[in-house]
Structures are given as structure tokens and as C-alpha cells.
Design a protein around this motif. Structure first.
Motif, PDB file in Angstrom:
ATOM      1  N   ASN A 253       4.377   2.237  -0.481  1.00 29.53           N
ATOM      2  CA  ASN A 253       4.989   0.995  -0.950  1.00 29.53           C
ATOM      3  C   ASN A 253       6.480   1.170  -1.251  1.00 29.53           C
ATOM      4  O   ASN A 253       6.918   0.994  -2.410  1.00 29.53           O
ATOM      5  CB  ASN A 253       4.252   0.473  -2.188  1.00 29.53           C
ATOM      6  CG  ASN A 253       4.654  -0.970  -2.532  1.00 29.53           C
ATOM      7  OD1 ASN A 253       5.443  -1.605  -1.829  1.00 29.53           O
ATOM      8  ND2 ASN A 253       4.114  -1.476  -3.632  1.00 29.53           N
TER       9      ASN A 253
ATOM     10  N   PHE B 256      -9.655  -1.485  -8.286  1.00 27.23           N
ATOM     11  CA  PHE B 256      -8.464  -1.787  -7.493  1.00 27.23           C
ATOM     12  C   PHE B 256      -7.210  -1.958  -8.333  1.00 27.23           C
ATOM     13  O   PHE B 256      -6.142  -2.178  -7.795  1.00 27.23           O
ATOM     14  CB  PHE B 256      -8.700  -3.070  -6.688  1.00 27.23           C
ATOM     15  CG  PHE B 256      -9.745  -2.925  -5.637  1.00 27.23           C
ATOM     16  CD1 PHE B 256     -10.772  -3.833  -5.562  1.00 27.23           C
ATOM     17  CD2 PHE B 256      -9.710  -1.875  -4.732  1.00 27.23           C
ATOM     18  CE1 PHE B 256     -11.752  -3.719  -4.585  1.00 27.23           C
ATOM     19  CE2 PHE B 256     -10.675  -1.760  -3.752  1.00 27.23           C
ATOM     20  CZ  PHE B 256     -11.706  -2.677  -3.691  1.00 27.23           C
TER      21      PHE B 256
ATOM     22  N   ASP C 171      -5.585   0.400   1.273  1.00 27.44           N
ATOM     23  CA  ASP C 171      -5.797   1.712   0.657  1.00 27.44           C
ATOM     24  C   ASP C 171      -7.269   1.958   0.344  1.00 27.44           C
ATOM     25  O   ASP C 171      -7.825   2.998   0.672  1.00 27.44           O
ATOM     26  CB  ASP C 171      -5.002   1.824  -0.656  1.00 27.44           C
ATOM     27  CG  ASP C 171      -3.538   2.176  -0.412  1.00 27.44           C
ATOM     28  OD1 ASP C 171      -3.195   2.560   0.721  1.00 27.44           O
ATOM     29  OD2 ASP C 171      -2.744   2.046  -1.357  1.00 27.44           O
ATOM     30  N   ASN C 172      -7.874   0.959  -0.305  1.00 22.52           N
ATOM     31  CA  ASN C 172      -9.201   1.213  -0.866  1.00 22.52           C
ATOM     32  C   ASN C 172     -10.341   1.083   0.133  1.00 22.52           C
ATOM     33  O   ASN C 172     -11.423   1.614  -0.098  1.00 22.52           O
ATOM     34  CB  ASN C 172      -9.447   0.268  -2.041  1.00 22.52           C
ATOM     35  CG  ASN C 172      -8.576   0.619  -3.228  1.00 22.52           C
ATOM     36  OD1 ASN C 172      -8.266   1.785  -3.443  1.00 22.52           O
ATOM     37  ND2 ASN C 172      -8.166  -0.375  -3.993  1.00 22.52           N
TER      38      ASN C 172
ATOM     39  N   GLN D 256       0.832  -1.208   0.000  1.00 22.18           N
ATOM     40  CA  GLN D 256       0.000   0.000   0.000  1.00 22.18           C
ATOM     41  C   GLN D 256       0.865   1.256   0.000  1.00 22.18           C
ATOM     42  O   GLN D 256       2.059   1.212   0.261  1.00 22.18           O
ATOM     43  CB  GLN D 256      -0.940  -0.030   1.206  1.00 22.18           C
ATOM     44  CG  GLN D 256      -1.793  -1.293   1.258  1.00 22.18           C
ATOM     45  CD  GLN D 256      -2.416  -1.654  -0.099  1.00 22.18           C
ATOM     46  OE1 GLN D 256      -3.253  -0.920  -0.608  1.00 22.18           O
ATOM     47  NE2 GLN D 256      -2.009  -2.774  -0.697  1.00 22.18           N
ATOM     48  N   ARG D 257       0.239   2.362  -0.350  1.00 17.19           N
ATOM     49  CA  ARG D 257       0.991   3.607  -0.473  1.00 17.19           C
ATOM     50  C   ARG D 257       1.798   3.902   0.787  1.00 17.19           C
ATOM     51  O   ARG D 257       1.267   3.709   1.877  1.00 17.19           O
ATOM     52  CB  ARG D 257       0.032   4.779  -0.735  1.00 17.19           C
ATOM     53  CG  ARG D 257      -0.778   4.651  -2.008  1.00 17.19           C
ATOM     54  CD  ARG D 257      -1.591   5.921  -2.239  1.00 17.19           C
ATOM     55  NE  ARG D 257      -2.550   5.736  -3.310  1.00 17.19           N
ATOM     56  CZ  ARG D 257      -3.839   5.431  -3.115  1.00 17.19           C
ATOM     57  NH1 ARG D 257      -4.319   5.306  -1.900  1.00 17.19           N
ATOM     58  NH2 ARG D 257      -4.627   5.281  -4.136  1.00 17.19           N
TER      59      ARG D 257
ATOM     60  N   LYS E 240      -5.010   2.962 -10.977  1.00  9.76           N
ATOM     61  CA  LYS E 240      -4.959   3.903  -9.852  1.00  9.76           C
ATOM     62  C   LYS E 240      -3.815   4.895 -10.063  1.00  9.76           C
ATOM     63  O   LYS E 240      -3.973   6.100  -9.895  1.00  9.76           O
ATOM     64  CB  LYS E 240      -4.717   3.119  -8.557  1.00  9.76           C
ATOM     65  CG  LYS E 240      -4.745   3.950  -7.319  1.00  9.76           C
ATOM     66  CD  LYS E 240      -4.653   3.080  -6.081  1.00  9.76           C
ATOM     67  CE  LYS E 240      -3.321   2.374  -6.049  1.00  9.76           C
ATOM     68  NZ  LYS E 240      -3.227   1.425  -4.948  1.00  9.76           N
TER      69      LYS E 240
ATOM     70  N   PRO F 204      -8.501  -6.931  -3.088  1.00 14.47           N
ATOM     71  CA  PRO F 204      -7.215  -6.336  -3.466  1.00 14.47           C
ATOM     72  C   PRO F 204      -7.061  -4.922  -2.903  1.00 14.47           C
ATOM     73  O   PRO F 204      -8.021  -4.151  -2.876  1.00 14.47           O
ATOM     74  CB  PRO F 204      -7.279  -6.297  -5.001  1.00 14.47           C
ATOM     75  CG  PRO F 204      -8.304  -7.308  -5.377  1.00 14.47           C
ATOM     76  CD  PRO F 204      -9.303  -7.317  -4.263  1.00 14.47           C
ATOM     77  N   ASN F 205      -5.855  -4.599  -2.489  1.00  8.26           N
ATOM     78  CA  ASN F 205      -5.519  -3.246  -2.000  1.00  8.26           C
ATOM     79  C   ASN F 205      -6.457  -2.730  -0.926  1.00  8.26           C
ATOM     80  O   ASN F 205      -6.781  -1.545  -0.891  1.00  8.26           O
ATOM     81  CB  ASN F 205      -5.490  -2.256  -3.174  1.00  8.26           C
ATOM     82  CG  ASN F 205      -4.382  -2.575  -4.151  1.00  8.26           C
ATOM     83  OD1 ASN F 205      -3.421  -3.243  -3.814  1.00  8.26           O
ATOM     84  ND2 ASN F 205      -4.525  -2.109  -5.372  1.00  8.26           N
TER      85      ASN F 205
ATOM     86  N   PRO G 186      -3.951  -1.444  -9.690  1.00  9.93           N
ATOM     87  CA  PRO G 186      -2.953  -0.451  -9.323  1.00  9.93           C
ATOM     88  C   PRO G 186      -2.483   0.383 -10.499  1.00  9.93           C
ATOM     89  O   PRO G 186      -2.132   1.553 -10.354  1.00  9.93           O
ATOM     90  CB  PRO G 186      -1.819  -1.278  -8.728  1.00  9.93           C
ATOM     91  CG  PRO G 186      -2.115  -2.689  -9.013  1.00  9.93           C
ATOM     92  CD  PRO G 186      -3.535  -2.804  -9.436  1.00  9.93           C
TER      93      PRO G 186
END
Ligand code: SF4
Length: 377
Positions: free
Chosen positions: A187, A368, A318-319, A184-185, A373, A314-315, A370
């Protein structure tokens, strides 16, 4: 706890069958009935599952690898009581390499891995726990993936080597499936899930941690039918991830009735009302938690009074965050209303789940993805 002396279970198939026969029969049949229920099979399959498990010529060989993770999936796995760890290790599976529970370390462990791979080439199931860092750390001699090294190899090198000769690659937990918290951010280590790292399709049993009843049921499906279960387009078995949590939630009637917990500890919370306004991500999460529950059917987050955080998606770090923030929109057009408008629609949940799954998973994948995104940012 049982320990693997050199990383390799020495039991022959005859010895394993004998050991299975020595198990408490009621416990064994309880395990088979749990497997049947988890796989969505009728009770008539219980004796067939028992036969498949007992008479399998050879326990499936499992090589379990750890990458960037917290070992929560191993913790969940070894605390199963149906079947118990010992039964899992010695009688139902042949876990030939697992860093957390094997006694060997260092060079002996590396030798055990090579032996397990050689003796079971093309037949073993590579179970992966954790994400793979792909970024290059700072420093003159650093190379790609050096954020994680095991036995002198990067996680990426090890995963490619072991997964290349596997009959199947099964990712347990969100980190191995989709990258998890590491990915996740922002990352910094460039972490990704196993499939993205090795460029090979994988079976995914996500969750944080995964529910061991689902990983074991996936293998029992293989023993029973000779194939792995059907999956959605993310690689998750449909028996476990084919329906939204929202579709089978025991609090769903309160959602439909517009009865929501407004703050923890209020009358709604005491009455077991819907947790949507407390941030529950059940309307966007595919998982069978409400049906199989965790800790051998003891409980799961919503039953304990906390909203789902979407850990099989997924993710999700973050999401799905903020975890206590309401999903902005739970609408599947023409099917449901938002919580503010609820009360106007009472469409059957079962019909919703099956029909919506393909469309919704596609929408989620786009949401989701990436790559998408990053482009949006
Ligand atoms: S929003 Fe959450 S608590 Fe409410 S019915 Fe859906 S899954 Fe259950």
C-alpha cells in the motif's frame, strides 16, 4: 450511449415521467420484478415498485466520483440492460455528474460539478468509485493525498467536499468500500476506503466490480420506502450481503456430499462439483451472486467453473489470496465441518446463513481489521 452535454441532465420530472411512460412496458415491468426479487420482496411489490419509480416527484440526483480505481464499476453500471443505460440515466436516476459518461471536460466539468452540488444540496446521492490515497508522495512540495489529484484538489479534499452535502454516500466496488487492491500490502499510496477517509458512515456495495442490480435496488428501496435498506455492521445492505455465497450456491449439494473438483478439467469439474478445493472463498463471502448473477443474470464465477475470490469482503486481495489456495478452515463451530470431514453434517444452509451472519461478520471484521493486522505483524 446517452451523453450529458454539460454534466447535468436537463429533464424535468414531467418530462421524465413522460419518458418512462414511453418505455416498453414489458421491459419496465421486467426491471421492477428484478428489483423486487433482488430486494427479497414478494411479487406483490412489483406494481408498488413500478408506481414508486414512475411517480417519484423527482429522480434521485446522483453525483458519481472517481478516485483510485479501474472504472470497472462504471463499466458494469453502464452495461446494464435492465434497465438500459439510457433508462437509468434519464428516467430512473438523474445522474448529474459522472466523469466517464459526461461530454464536458476540464473547467466545464468542474463547473458542472459545482452546479450539481449547489442545485441539489443535501439531496443528492454521492456515489464513490475507488479508494482515497492518504500518503504524501516524495518531493519538497508534496502534501498529503497528492498521489491522486482531480481539478487541482486531492481525492481526499474532493471526497470531503462532495460528501459533506450529500443525502447519502454510496460506495460502489471494493476499492471505495474497503480500499481494494490499492490498499493491499505494501500500500505505497496509503489508500483507504471512502468511509475511513472522510470519517462519515457510508453505504457499501462492494464487489470487483459491484453488481449494478444491487446499487440500483438500493436506490429503488429509497424510492419505495423513503429510506435506504438495512445494512450489516460493515455498511452493506442485508438484501444483497446478508447471506454467504456458500449458503445459496448451486454446487452446495456437492460440498455436502464431499464431491470436489480436484483440478480444472477433471471429471468433477465436468460434473459441476464443488470448487472449495480449487480455492473457492464462498464459505467466507457475503454476497448475492448466486441469486442475481452478473451481466443481467447471465452467469457468475462459480457457475462458470471458477471459485469465488471473496471480492465483496474487506482486504480480500490480502486475506483471500492465494486465490487458488484452500481456505484453511471453513468451520462455524457446531454448524459445519471442513471439506475433509464433510459428509458428517447436513445442517440446513438457510438456517446457517441467518444465524451465523452477525457472529461471522464480527469475526471477519476482527480478522480483516487493518489495525489489528498491523499489530499482529
Ligand atoms: S465452496 Fe464454493 S463452490 Fe463449493 S458450495 Fe461453497 S460456494 Fe459453492
Amino acid at each position: 450511449m446517452c451523453q450529458l452535454s454539460s454534466g447535468f441532465s436537463p429533464k424535468s420530472s414531467e418530462e421524465r415521467v413522460k419518458a418512462l411512460a414511453g418505455l416498453d412496458r414489458r421491459d419496465f415491468l421486467s426491471f421492477c420484478s428484478i428489483m423486487a426479487a433482488t430486494l427479497g420482496l414478494s411479487p406483490s411489490f412489483i406494481p408498488k415498485i413500478a408506481e414508486a419509480v414512475e411517480k417519484a416527484a423527482r429522480r434521485p440526483s446522483v453525483i458519481w466520483l472517481h478516485f483510485a480505481e479501474c472504472s470497472g464499476d462504471s463499466e458494469a453500471f453502464i452495461r446494464s440492460s435492465y434497465p438500459s443505460t439510457e433508462e437509468l440515466i434519464l428516467n430512473i436516476l438523474s445522474i448529474d455528474y459522472h466523469e466517464t459518461i459526461m461530454a464536458a471536460s476540464g473547467e466545464a466539468a468542474e463547473a458542472a460539478l459545482q452546479k450539481a452540488m449547489t442545485e441539489n444540496k443535501g439531496k443528492y446521492i454521492a456515489v464513490c468509485e475507488g479508494a482515497i490515497p492518504l500518503a504524501t508522495p516524495p518531493g519538497p512540495n508534496a502534501k498529503k493525498g497528492d498521489y491522486l489529484t482531480i481539478g487541482g484538489k486531492t481525492g481526499l479534499e474532493l471526497a470531503k467536499e462532495v460528501c459533506a452535502d450529500a443525502a447519502a454516500v454510496m460506495c460502489v466496488g471494493n476499492c471505495a468500500s474497503f480500499g481494494g487492491v490499492q490498499a493491499q500490502r505494501p500500500n505505497p499510496t496509503g489508500a483507504v476506503g471512502i468511509e475511513e477517509a472522510i470519517g462519515k458512515p457510508t453505504l457499501k456495495i462492494p464487489g470487483c466490480p459491484h453488481n449494478p442490480v444491487n446499487s440500483v435496488a438500493t436506490i429503488v428501496n429509497f424510492l419505495l420506502l423513503g429510506s435506504f435498506p438495512k445494512t450489516d455492521n460493515l455498511g452493506r445492505p442485508l438484501f444483497a450481503y446478508g447471506k454467504r455465497i456458500h449458503d445459496h450456491c448451486p454446487r452446495r449439494a456437492h460440498f455436502d456430499a464431499g464431491q470436489f473438483v480436484e483440478e480444472f478439467g477433471d471429471e468433477g469439474a465436468k460434473n459441476g462439483w464443488c470448487l472449495y478445493k480449487m480455492g473457492c472463498k464462498g464459505p467466507e463471502t457475503y454476497h448475492n451472486c448466486s441469486m442475481v448473477e452478473y451481466n443481467d443474470g447471465t452467469s457468475w464465477p462459480v457457475k462458470a467453473g471458477h471459485g469465488c475470490i471473496g471480492c465483496s469482503e474487506p482486504n480480500f486481495w490480502d486475506n483471500m489470496s492465494p486465490f487458488y489456495g484452500r481456505l484453511p478452515n471453513v468451520i462455524l463451530p457446531g454448524v459445519e465441518a471442513t471439506a475433509d470431514k464433510v459428509g458428517f453434517t447436513l445442517v440446513g444452509a438457510a438456517a446457517v446463513g441467518a444465524a451465523a451472519h452477525g457472529v461471522y461478520t464480527f469475526m471477519n471484521r476482527k480478522k480483516f481489521d487493518p489495525t489489528l493486522k498491523d499489530k499482529e505483524e
